[in-house]
Scaffold this motif. Structure first.
Motif, PDB file in Angstrom:
ATOM      1  N   ARG A 130     -13.769  15.494  22.136  1.00 33.78           N
ATOM      2  CA  ARG A 130     -12.714  15.131  21.204  1.00 33.78           C
ATOM      3  C   ARG A 130     -11.531  16.069  21.385  1.00 33.78           C
ATOM      4  NH1 ARG A 130     -15.874  15.276  15.631  1.00 33.78           N
ATOM      5  NH2 ARG A 130     -13.770  15.819  14.947  1.00 33.78           N
ATOM      6  N   LEU A 131     -10.334  15.514  21.230  1.00 35.59           N
ATOM      7  CA  LEU A 131      -9.141  16.351  21.296  1.00 35.59           C
ATOM      8  C   LEU A 131      -9.142  17.336  20.125  1.00 35.59           C
ATOM      9  CD1 LEU A 131      -6.385  13.744  22.256  1.00 35.59           C
ATOM     10  CD2 LEU A 131      -7.789  15.166  23.746  1.00 35.59           C
ATOM     11  N   SER A 132      -8.596  18.501  20.349  1.00 36.32           N
ATOM     12  CA  SER A 132      -8.661  19.556  19.347  1.00 36.32           C
ATOM     13  C   SER A 132      -7.433  20.446  19.415  1.00 36.32           C
ATOM     14  CB  SER A 132      -9.922  20.400  19.570  1.00 36.32           C
ATOM     15  OG  SER A 132      -9.881  21.614  18.869  1.00 36.32           O
ATOM     16  N   LYS A 133      -6.905  20.836  18.241  1.00 30.30           N
ATOM     17  CA  LYS A 133      -5.818  21.821  18.211  1.00 30.30           C
ATOM     18  C   LYS A 133      -6.296  23.138  18.804  1.00 30.30           C
ATOM     19  CE  LYS A 133      -3.670  20.080  13.922  1.00 30.30           C
ATOM     20  NZ  LYS A 133      -4.788  19.466  13.189  1.00 30.30           N
ATOM     21  N   ARG A 134      -7.536  23.496  18.503  1.00 33.38           N
ATOM     22  CA  ARG A 134      -8.075  24.779  18.951  1.00 33.38           C
ATOM     23  C   ARG A 134      -8.100  24.868  20.477  1.00 33.38           C
ATOM     24  NH1 ARG A 134     -13.502  26.379  16.075  1.00 33.38           N
ATOM     25  NH2 ARG A 134     -11.998  26.326  14.350  1.00 33.38           N
ATOM     26  N   PRO A 146       0.810  -1.220   0.000  1.00 37.83           N
ATOM     27  CA  PRO A 146       0.000   0.000   0.000  1.00 37.83           C
ATOM     28  C   PRO A 146       0.842   1.267   0.000  1.00 37.83           C
ATOM     29  CG  PRO A 146       0.061  -0.950   2.191  1.00 37.83           C
ATOM     30  CD  PRO A 146       0.767  -1.929   1.291  1.00 37.83           C
ATOM     31  N   VAL A 147       0.240   2.325  -0.499  1.00 37.99           N
ATOM     32  CA  VAL A 147       0.789   3.676  -0.358  1.00 37.99           C
ATOM     33  C   VAL A 147      -0.179   4.435   0.535  1.00 37.99           C
ATOM     34  CG1 VAL A 147       1.435   5.818  -1.519  1.00 37.99           C
ATOM     35  CG2 VAL A 147       1.864   3.605  -2.635  1.00 37.99           C
ATOM     36  N   GLY A 148       0.268   4.735   1.749  1.00 39.18           N
ATOM     37  CA  GLY A 148      -0.547   5.484   2.696  1.00 39.18           C
ATOM     38  C   GLY A 148      -0.108   6.924   2.760  1.00 39.18           C
ATOM     39  N   ARG A 149      -0.731   7.672   3.680  1.00 45.50           N
ATOM     40  CA  ARG A 149      -0.327   9.074   3.786  1.00 45.50           C
ATOM     41  C   ARG A 149      -0.647   9.630   5.165  1.00 45.50           C
ATOM     42  NH1 ARG A 149      -5.613  11.185   4.699  1.00 45.50           N
ATOM     43  NH2 ARG A 149      -6.877  11.258   2.822  1.00 45.50           N
ATOM     44  N   PHE A 150       0.178  10.614   5.559  1.00 46.87           N
ATOM     45  CA  PHE A 150      -0.142  11.514   6.657  1.00 46.87           C
ATOM     46  C   PHE A 150      -0.637  12.797   5.992  1.00 46.87           C
ATOM     47  CE2 PHE A 150       3.969   9.754   8.698  1.00 46.87           C
ATOM     48  CZ  PHE A 150       3.311   8.653   9.229  1.00 46.87           C
ATOM     49  N   ALA A 151      -1.698  13.377   6.509  1.00 51.26           N
ATOM     50  CA  ALA A 151      -2.211  14.604   5.902  1.00 51.26           C
ATOM     51  C   ALA A 151      -2.655  15.585   6.977  1.00 51.26           C
ATOM     52  CB  ALA A 151      -3.373  14.284   4.958  1.00 51.26           C
ATOM     53  N   PRO A 152      -1.707  16.103   7.776  1.00 53.07           N
ATOM     54  CA  PRO A 152      -2.085  17.033   8.844  1.00 53.07           C
ATOM     55  C   PRO A 152      -2.484  18.403   8.307  1.00 53.07           C
ATOM     56  CG  PRO A 152       0.299  16.824   8.736  1.00 53.07           C
ATOM     57  CD  PRO A 152      -0.256  15.824   7.763  1.00 53.07           C
ATOM     58  N   THR A 153      -3.370  19.058   9.044  1.00 53.71           N
ATOM     59  CA  THR A 153      -3.748  20.439   8.758  1.00 53.71           C
ATOM     60  C   THR A 153      -2.949  21.343   9.689  1.00 53.71           C
ATOM     61  OG1 THR A 153      -5.988  19.791   8.104  1.00 53.71           O
ATOM     62  CG2 THR A 153      -5.646  22.097   8.732  1.00 53.71           C
ATOM     63  N   PRO A 154      -2.120  22.249   9.152  1.00 47.64           N
ATOM     64  CA  PRO A 154      -1.233  23.056  10.001  1.00 47.64           C
ATOM     65  C   PRO A 154      -1.928  24.264  10.612  1.00 47.64           C
ATOM     66  CG  PRO A 154      -0.834  23.571   7.713  1.00 47.64           C
ATOM     67  CD  PRO A 154      -1.868  22.486   7.721  1.00 47.64           C
ATOM     68  N   SER A 155      -2.997  23.998  11.371  1.00 53.15           N
ATOM     69  CA  SER A 155      -3.723  25.078  12.037  1.00 53.15           C
ATOM     70  C   SER A 155      -3.409  25.107  13.533  1.00 53.15           C
ATOM     71  CB  SER A 155      -5.229  24.911  11.833  1.00 53.15           C
ATOM     72  OG  SER A 155      -5.665  23.649  12.302  1.00 53.15           O
ATOM     73  N   GLY A 156      -2.464  24.288  13.961  1.00 50.74           N
ATOM     74  CA  GLY A 156      -2.062  24.212  15.357  1.00 50.74           C
ATOM     75  C   GLY A 156      -1.066  23.072  15.509  1.00 50.74           C
ATOM     76  N   TYR A 157      -0.568  22.881  16.719  1.00 54.44           N
ATOM     77  CA  TYR A 157       0.373  21.797  16.961  1.00 54.44           C
ATOM     78  C   TYR A 157      -0.382  20.465  17.044  1.00 54.44           C
ATOM     79  CZ  TYR A 157       3.503  25.634  18.091  1.00 54.44           C
ATOM     80  OH  TYR A 157       4.259  26.784  18.022  1.00 54.44           O
ATOM     81  N   LEU A 158       0.227  19.413  16.519  1.00 58.97           N
ATOM     82  CA  LEU A 158      -0.392  18.100  16.560  1.00 58.97           C
ATOM     83  C   LEU A 158      -0.633  17.682  18.014  1.00 58.97           C
ATOM     84  CD1 LEU A 158       1.655  16.111  13.863  1.00 58.97           C
ATOM     85  CD2 LEU A 158      -0.456  17.429  13.559  1.00 58.97           C
ATOM     86  N   HIS A 159      -1.828  17.172  18.300  1.00 54.51           N
ATOM     87  CA  HIS A 159      -2.121  16.668  19.630  1.00 54.51           C
ATOM     88  C   HIS A 159      -2.057  15.137  19.618  1.00 54.51           C
ATOM     89  CE1 HIS A 159      -6.095  15.692  18.081  1.00 54.51           C
ATOM     90  NE2 HIS A 159      -6.343  16.968  17.828  1.00 54.51           N
ATOM     91  N   LEU A 160      -2.293  14.525  20.748  1.00 50.40           N
ATOM     92  CA  LEU A 160      -2.139  13.072  20.856  1.00 50.40           C
ATOM     93  C   LEU A 160      -3.071  12.322  19.916  1.00 50.40           C
ATOM     94  CD1 LEU A 160      -1.664  12.464  24.692  1.00 50.40           C
ATOM     95  CD2 LEU A 160       0.002  12.070  22.873  1.00 50.40           C
ATOM     96  N   GLY A 161      -4.252  12.870  19.655  1.00 53.08           N
ATOM     97  CA  GLY A 161      -5.158  12.212  18.715  1.00 53.08           C
ATOM     98  C   GLY A 161      -4.587  12.160  17.312  1.00 53.08           C
ATOM     99  N   ASN A 162      -3.978  13.275  16.872  1.00 52.49           N
ATOM    100  CA  ASN A 162      -3.326  13.302  15.561  1.00 52.49           C
ATOM    101  C   ASN A 162      -2.179  12.299  15.506  1.00 52.49           C
ATOM    102  OD1 ASN A 162      -3.562  16.846  15.905  1.00 52.49           O
ATOM    103  ND2 ASN A 162      -4.946  15.608  14.688  1.00 52.49           N
ATOM    104  N   LEU A 163      -1.385  12.250  16.578  1.00 50.73           N
ATOM    105  CA  LEU A 163      -0.231  11.355  16.614  1.00 50.73           C
ATOM    106  C   LEU A 163      -0.668   9.893  16.665  1.00 50.73           C
ATOM    107  CD1 LEU A 163       1.992  13.388  19.096  1.00 50.73           C
ATOM    108  CD2 LEU A 163       2.192  13.281  16.592  1.00 50.73           C
ATOM    109  N   PHE A 164      -1.749   9.608  17.365  1.00 48.71           N
ATOM    110  CA  PHE A 164      -2.286   8.245  17.409  1.00 48.71           C
ATOM    111  C   PHE A 164      -2.692   7.788  16.013  1.00 48.71           C
ATOM    112  CE2 PHE A 164      -6.067   5.477  17.737  1.00 48.71           C
ATOM    113  CZ  PHE A 164      -5.511   4.397  18.406  1.00 48.71           C
ATOM    114  N   CYS A 165      -3.419   8.636  15.299  1.00 50.77           N
ATOM    115  CA  CYS A 165      -3.860   8.288  13.941  1.00 50.77           C
ATOM    116  C   CYS A 165      -2.655   8.136  13.010  1.00 50.77           C
ATOM    117  CB  CYS A 165      -4.809   9.357  13.422  1.00 50.77           C
ATOM    118  SG  CYS A 165      -5.613   8.914  11.871  1.00 50.77           S
ATOM    119  N   SER A 166      -1.647   8.989  13.175  1.00 57.43           N
ATOM    120  CA  SER A 166      -0.447   8.886  12.337  1.00 57.43           C
ATOM    121  C   SER A 166       0.290   7.580  12.591  1.00 57.43           C
ATOM    122  CB  SER A 166       0.490  10.072  12.617  1.00 57.43           C
ATOM    123  OG  SER A 166      -0.111  11.293  12.257  1.00 57.43           O
ATOM    124  N   LEU A 167       0.352   7.163  13.848  1.00 51.06           N
ATOM    125  CA  LEU A 167       1.002   5.897  14.177  1.00 51.06           C
ATOM    126  C   LEU A 167       0.274   4.726  13.528  1.00 51.06           C
ATOM    127  CD1 LEU A 167       3.022   4.128  15.773  1.00 51.06           C
ATOM    128  CD2 LEU A 167       1.425   4.234  17.718  1.00 51.06           C
TER     129      LEU A 167
END
Length: 319
Positions: free
Chosen positions: A249-253, A4-25
């Motif tokens: 839900r965890l949020s950058k905001r 497979p070819v997967g991807r990380f696709a973060p939105t740079p509207s704030g610092y990544l939180h644990l939820g973002n890092l969990f999904c990236s892992l």
């Protein structure tokens, strides 16, 4: 089975939180456990909220955790540019493909009108468009253009789209009542997430999309777009969401825990990876680990199906 070819696709509207890092892992493990690759893409469509410093910090966070990518970010690659704010000309071409099929129409409704309309709601609470502009005549369109720039919507067919999620299993959505006619380009000229993400994944050869459960209901309309634009439909895997102690839900905001904040309290990157792996059911208890060490342990069946409440003891206080 193809790699497979997967991807990380973060939105740079704030610092990544644990939820973002969990999904990236999970995205990294899902691709790499099958010998695949990962693309890092900067989803900065909202140029007013996106900041370069957040994009650079996201790269540093992923790198610190050993979630190395193969294309995109500072590595570049054959599908450059990897930032959505630099790809508007490409999105325009994709939109023209849909217009040539007669599937796009202008919508002049204001935000207030959309919320005031007696439109039905999808099962996840999303407001469905009531079709007020769906059948405007050319004369009516010309008249409305004199005072307002329109958004552009996709006219969805009378169709039910089904797919099997890698984690949540069989899914189906009747498009008219599940998502309704959705926006492809906003009235200010900014392309909508639904069009941009499909066009980018298709053009970049992404074959596996792993993301949070909150985007599960977007998948059928995106499958429709893949088909209309002539791209192969990737496989989809959605992850449970990480919830704060109060159930939100965890949020950058909201400034939820960032990696730099956790590391500043004496935790190591391996502590963070191991803690996230524990939350995902890959380890029986939090224990330091690098992503490579988790590859033989990964399977979708181990992930919880329900959302995950962050234990108050995890990464709290100083190490």
């Amino acid at each position: 089975m193809a790699r497979p070819v997967g991807r990380f696709a973060p939105t740079p509207s704030g610092y990544l939180h644990l939820g973002n890092l969990f999904c990236s892992l999970i995205a990294w493990l899902a691709a790499k456990s099958r010998g695949g690759e990962i693309i890092l893409r900067n989803e900065d469509l909202d140029v007013e909220r996106s900041r370069k410093e957040y994009a650079l910090q996201a790269q540093r966070d992923l790198d610190a955790l050993g979630l190395f990518w193969d294309q995109g970010g500072d590595k570049g690659g054959p599908h450059s540019p990897y930032g959505q704010s630099q790809r508007f000309d490409f999105y325009r071409v994709q939109l023209e493909k849909l217009e040539a099929q007669g599937r796009v129409y202008p919508c002049f409704c204001s935000r207030a009108q959309l919320h005031a309309a007696s439109a039905p709601h999808a099962s996840d609470g999303e407001l469905l468009y009531n079709g007020a502009c769906r059948n405007l005549t050319p004369e009516q369109v010309a008249e409305k253009r004199r005072t307002r720039s329109p958004a552009l919507r996709l006219r969805v067919p009378e169709e039910t789209i089904a797919f099997t999620d890698l984690h949540y299993g069989p899914q189906a959505q009747h498009l008219p009542t599940g998502c309704g006619d959705f926006i492809l380009r906003r009235s200010d000229g900014v392309y909508a997430y639904q069009l941009a993400v499909v066009a980018d994944d298709g053009a970049m050869g992404v074959t596996q999309v792993v993301r949070g459960r909150d985007l599960l209901s977007s998948t059928p309309r995106q499958i429709l777009l893949y088909r209309l634009l002539g791209y192969p439909v990737p496989e989809f895997g959605h992850t449970p969401l990480l919830l704060a102690g109060d159930g939100r839900r965890l949020s950058k905001r909201d400034g939820d825990q960032s990696l730099s904040g956790i590391l500043s309290r004496g935790y190591s990157p391996r502590d963070v990876v191991g803690g996230l792996a524990y939350l995902g059911g890959l380890l029986p208890e939090p224990a330091p680990a690098w992503p490579e060490e988790l590859l033989p342990l990964f399977s979708w069946e181990k992930l919880p199906r329900g959302d995950i409440s962050l234990p108050g003891s995890l990464f709290s206080g100083s190490r």
